[in-house]
Design an enzyme around this catalytic site. Structure first.
Site, short mmCIF file in Angstrom:
data_model
loop_
_atom_site.label_atom_id
_atom_site.label_comp_id
_atom_site.label_asym_id
_atom_site.label_seq_id
_atom_site.Cartn_x
_atom_site.Cartn_y
_atom_site.Cartn_z
N GLY A 56 -34.28 5.28 57.83
CA GLY A 56 -34.11 3.04 56.95
C GLY A 56 -33.66 2.35 55.34
CB THR B 170 -30.91 8.65 57.09
OG1 THR B 170 -30.47 7.43 56.68
CG2 THR B 170 -31.59 9.57 56.29
NE ARG C 36 -27.18 2.26 49.38
CZ ARG C 36 -28.44 2.08 50.08
NH1 ARG C 36 -27.69 3.41 50.38
NH2 ARG C 36 -29.16 1.98 51.08
CB VAL C 37 -26.58 7.52 45.70
CG1 VAL C 37 -25.57 7.92 45.86
CG2 VAL C 37 -27.43 7.14 44.57
N GLY C 38 -28.72 5.61 48.36
CA GLY C 38 -29.95 5.50 49.20
C GLY C 38 -31.07 6.49 48.90
N GLY D 23 -33.21 2.52 52.20
CA GLY D 23 -33.34 3.35 51.13
C GLY D 23 -33.88 2.07 49.87
N1 GLY Z 1 -31.98 5.58 53.65
C1 GLY Z 1 -30.00 5.62 54.47
C2 GLY Z 1 -29.79 5.10 53.46
O1 GLY Z 1 -30.87 3.54 52.18
O2 GLY Z 1 -28.72 5.01 52.76
#
Ligand code: GLY
Length: 361
Positions: free
Chosen positions: A248, A196, A224-226, A250
């Site tokens: 990091g 990220t 999946r979304v973070g 999510g």
């Molecule tokens: N911080 C990015 C994610 O977990 O997708």
């Protein structure tokens, strides 16, 4: 910059004092005015080092809006096919499809936009900004986000580069010993990863913008979304206080609304780096035991980065830098101001020698 015991105690005491402030007093506190002769300031995760230089120049020389400047900064990485953590060339999901997440906030207009699980468009940060500017919505996902992007004139392209396809294939082949995929000859263990990029920008007038963009966790379950596209988790911006963002794991950050938490701590008077440390402590408090070692320390990574309206900045991570195994940029964040673009040290909660042996993303 090692967080000494004394410093840590000072920070803890400051946190305790800040958290006892009565809300009415906090709410009544007037925002710190930005010095009229102030210079712009840009803060980002370490992979944003080339980007902070671009964002700073845009604000300092072209008088660019801070969100436009920050997005121009992250576009560099989104469009770089060799960066496997964002945009074009990002690591794909478990089916080998690249799905991107991004969100942004614009301090002066108090607006926000986000996209999740977006396929086929290399610059999700710009699509998030388009959602913010052209719709009454904040968050579009999946096919809807893609159709919106195409209608807005974004060009579709195959985001899976040969390098990332090969990495996915290696992971797939090593997944189950008894499946129909032949293992590679060597004995590799293909780890999950994510790269990220968060960037926050403050212009000379005191206006603020923030953006976070990612291809998310490699080999993730489709859909999946973070934290990156979640307003208040992956990034947050309040034009009267400051902005913050995260990289990091999510799943750990979403539960503490980390970026919002950092901004609220700054509102109560904390320095950005103290606010970031406080958010890390809260993250640990909210982590299920299976992700903590026997001493209660996290077995994953989360970093926070922040800048305040009066021009302070800082960042924090769980563990201090390792002597050998880490790339040079580990334990740092990117800054650009009138002193030029550079990496600065993240503060941290635990010494490196205490780092749990089995770290996962
Ligand atoms: N911080 C990015 C994610 O977990 O997708």
């Amino acid at each position: 910059m090692e967080l000494s015991r004394r410093k840590f105690l000072e920070i803890t005491a400051a946190s305790a004092a800040a958290s006892t402030l009565p809300m009415a007093k906090v709410a009544g506190k007037s925002p710190t005015p930005r010095n009229k002769t102030a210079n712009p300031l840009v803060v980002a995760s370490a992979n944003g080092l080339p980007g902070v230089a671009v964002a700073y120049k845009k604000m300092a020389e072209d008088n660019a809006d801070p969100l436009e400047a920050a997005i121009a900064g992250v576009n560099l990485q989104e469009l770089d096919p060799n960066d496997q953590g964002v945009g074009l060339g990002g690591f794909p999901n478990e089916l080998g499809v690249v799905q991107l997440d991004a969100s942004c906030m614009h301090g002066p207009s108090k607006r926000a936009g986000a996209v999740g699980a977006l396929e086929g468009i290399a610059t999700p940060s710009l699509v998030a900004k388009a959602v913010m500017e052209h719709t009454d919505h904040i968050f579009l996902v999946g096919q809807g986000a893609k159709q919106f992007a195409l209608k807005m004139g974004f060009k579709e392209q195959d985001l899976l580069t040969e390098k990332s396809r090969q990495a996915w294939l290696d992971w797939r082949r090593t997944l189950n010993p008894g499946d129909n995929w032949l293992d590679p000859d060597d004995d590799r263990f293909i780890q999950q990863s994510a790269g990220t990029i968060n960037m926050c920008a403050l212009d000379a007038k005191g206006d603020i913008g923030s953006v976070t963009t990612t291809s998310g966790l490699s080999w993730k379950i489709p859909g999946r979304v973070g934290d990156s596209p979640i307003i208040g988790a992956g990034q947050y911006c309040d034009n009267t206080v400051g902005a913050a963002g995260s990289t990091g794991r999510g799943e750990a950050n979403i539960k503490v609304c980390g970026a919002f938490f950092v901004v609220e701590m700054m509102r109560r008077g904390m320095h950005p780096r103290e606010a970031c440390l406080e958010a890390l402590k809260r993250t640990i408090e909210m982590t299920e035991s299976r992700l903590l070692d026997e001493q209660g320390r996290p077995t994953f990574y989360v970093n926070f980065y922040a800048l305040s309206k009066d021009g302070k900045h800082g960042g924090a991570t769980f563990y201090g830098p390792s002597a050998a195994q880490r790339p040079r940029s580990y334990g740092t964040y990117a800054v650009a101001d009138d002193q030029g673009p550079r990496l600065e040290k993240l503060y941290y909660l635990f010494e490196d020698y205490e780092r749990p042996r089995k770290m996962m993303f």
